[in-house]
Design an enzyme around this catalytic site. Structure first.
Site, PDB file in Angstrom:
ATOM      1  N   CYS A 138       0.827  -1.206   0.000  1.00 42.15           N
ATOM      2  CA  CYS A 138       0.000   0.000   0.000  1.00 42.15           C
ATOM      3  C   CYS A 138       0.860   1.254   0.000  1.00 42.15           C
ATOM      4  O   CYS A 138       1.357   1.686   1.048  1.00 42.15           O
ATOM      5  CB  CYS A 138      -0.931  -0.013   1.207  1.00 42.15           C
ATOM      6  SG  CYS A 138      -1.896   1.489   1.340  1.00 42.15           S
ATOM      7  N   CYS A 141      -0.397   4.098   2.155  1.00 38.21           N
ATOM      8  CA  CYS A 141      -0.179   3.959   3.608  1.00 38.21           C
ATOM      9  C   CYS A 141       1.273   4.197   3.966  1.00 38.21           C
ATOM     10  O   CYS A 141       1.576   4.821   4.976  1.00 38.21           O
ATOM     11  CB  CYS A 141      -0.518   2.554   4.101  1.00 38.21           C
ATOM     12  SG  CYS A 141      -1.899   1.795   3.310  1.00 38.21           S
ATOM     13  N   ASP A 142       2.190   3.676   3.165  1.00 38.32           N
ATOM     14  CA  ASP A 142       3.595   3.615   3.585  1.00 38.32           C
ATOM     15  C   ASP A 142       4.537   4.509   2.778  1.00 38.32           C
ATOM     16  O   ASP A 142       5.694   4.665   3.151  1.00 38.32           O
ATOM     17  CB  ASP A 142       4.093   2.161   3.503  1.00 38.32           C
ATOM     18  CG  ASP A 142       3.268   1.255   4.399  1.00 38.32           C
ATOM     19  OD1 ASP A 142       2.849   1.725   5.473  1.00 38.32           O
ATOM     20  OD2 ASP A 142       3.032   0.090   4.032  1.00 38.32           O
TER      21      ASP A 142
END
Ligand code: NDP
Length: 314
Positions: A138, A141-142
């Protein structure tokens, strides 16, 4: 202790689950919705949603899911932050168990468990993903953790294109590893990727392994035309190769295709088991959009309502 009995139990809290909940609540089915481990589902790890009608300026995925949740709660849906880990669809009423071991009986069950990101299965992939060592599924997200660094992304669909563009705004260079000599992504997304100067596309390139002991130091790749093996120095590897439906707990009961997508009867949300309905990405491998998931969630609630009416339960 007596076992709780509900008329309508919804499993999952993405657009399908919450839309089913809005319709079921407004039809007085008093639905109970189990959110699962990732309340809000895949949209919680998305940034801009620009293609959901009714949001002309776009909306952030998490904000949209908060709105879905509020709308379901407003009409009285009983939202429970727990995970259903086992079901028994051998006969009415249907039985489900939470992972804490609580048993609930339901006249109708609406499955909207969605899908999860797939992994490549590389020797060091899982270890470095679980340790937070630099493998992720992701980018949204990261990606932030890789600001100013050089990363690689595997995949050539819309997700990979979208994530490569997102990463290109944070990272110095993004190596996009594409296993064929063309991309599956939509033309508009491909054009955006081609235009971005710091995205380097490696065609006909398969990933052999991700390198690094505690943190990622590179990826080992092979060109499947020339069979040349090489290494690319990166500090992060993003995997964006599609999704797998979250349907394992239903496999003893429901008809599915070979990948695990639940098969629903034509033009409906009915599964092969009476009183069990499926909606969203758990049953749709073609469209997989928030709006189509919401549409099938609505269908499932209407089908459940009709089923309960025909059985004289409501
Ligand atoms: P897709 O299934 O569309 O694409 C998966 C990609 O991963 C393909 O390019 C595939 O390659 C590649 N791949 C699969 N396995 C491997 C492997 N082992 N090694 C290397 N590459 C691999 O999944 P997406 O998640 O991209 O998209 C899912 C759906 O969601 C699509 O319908 C898409 O259009 C939609 N979507 C729409 C968005 C939007 O409209 N903004 C954003 C994101 C997704 P190959 O092509 O060779 O099979």
């Amino acid at each position: 202790m007596s076992i709780e009995h509900v008329k309508c139990l919804i499993i999952g809290s993405g657009p399908a689950g919450y839309t089913a909940a809005v319709y079921a609540s407004r039809a007085n089915l008093e639905p109970v919705l189990y959110t699962g481990h990732e309340p809000g589902g895949q949209l919680m790890i998305t940034t801009d949603v620009e293609n959901y009608p009714g949001f002309p300026d776009g909306v952030q995925g998490p904000e949209m899911m908060e709105l879905f949740q509020k709308q379901a709660a407003r009409f009285g849906t009983d939202i429970r932050y727990s995970f259903i880990s086992k079901v028994d669809f051998s006969g009415a009423p249907h039985k489900v168990w939470t992972e804490e071991g609580v048993e609930v009986h339901a006249d109708t069950v609406i499955i909207s468990t969605g899908a999860s990101a797939k992994w490549l299965g590389l020797p060091n992939e899982k270890r470095l993903a679980e340790s937070g060592g630099g493998v992720s599924a992701c980018a949204v997200c990261d990606g932030f953790f890789y600001r100013g660094q050089e990363v690689a992304i595997v995949g050539a669909g819309d997700t990979a294109a979208e994530e490569a563009l997102y990463l290109a705004n944070l990272c110095t260079k993004v190596h996009m590893l594409v296993r064929r000599d063309e991309m599956r992504a939509s033309k508009i997304m491909q054009q955006r990727v081609f235009k971005k100067e710091n995205i380097i596309i490696h065609w006909n390139t398969e990933t052999v392994d991700v390198l690094g002991k505690d943190t990622v130091t590179g990826v080992k790749v092979i060109n499947n035309k020339t069979e040349e093996v090489s290494e690319i120095a990166v500090t992060g590897l993003f995997v964006a190769i599609g999704h797998k439906p979250n349907t394992d707990i239903f496999k003893d009961w429901l008809e599915m295709d070979e990948t695990g997508y639940i098969i629903t009867k034509a033009d409906s949300s009915h599964t092969n088991i009476e009183g069990v309905f499926a909606s969203g990405d758990a049953q749709d491998h073609v469209y997989r959009q928030a709006v189509t998931a919401a549409g099938t969630g609505c269908m499932a609630a209407l089908d459940a309502e009709r089923y309960l009416g025909n059985k004289g339960i409501i």
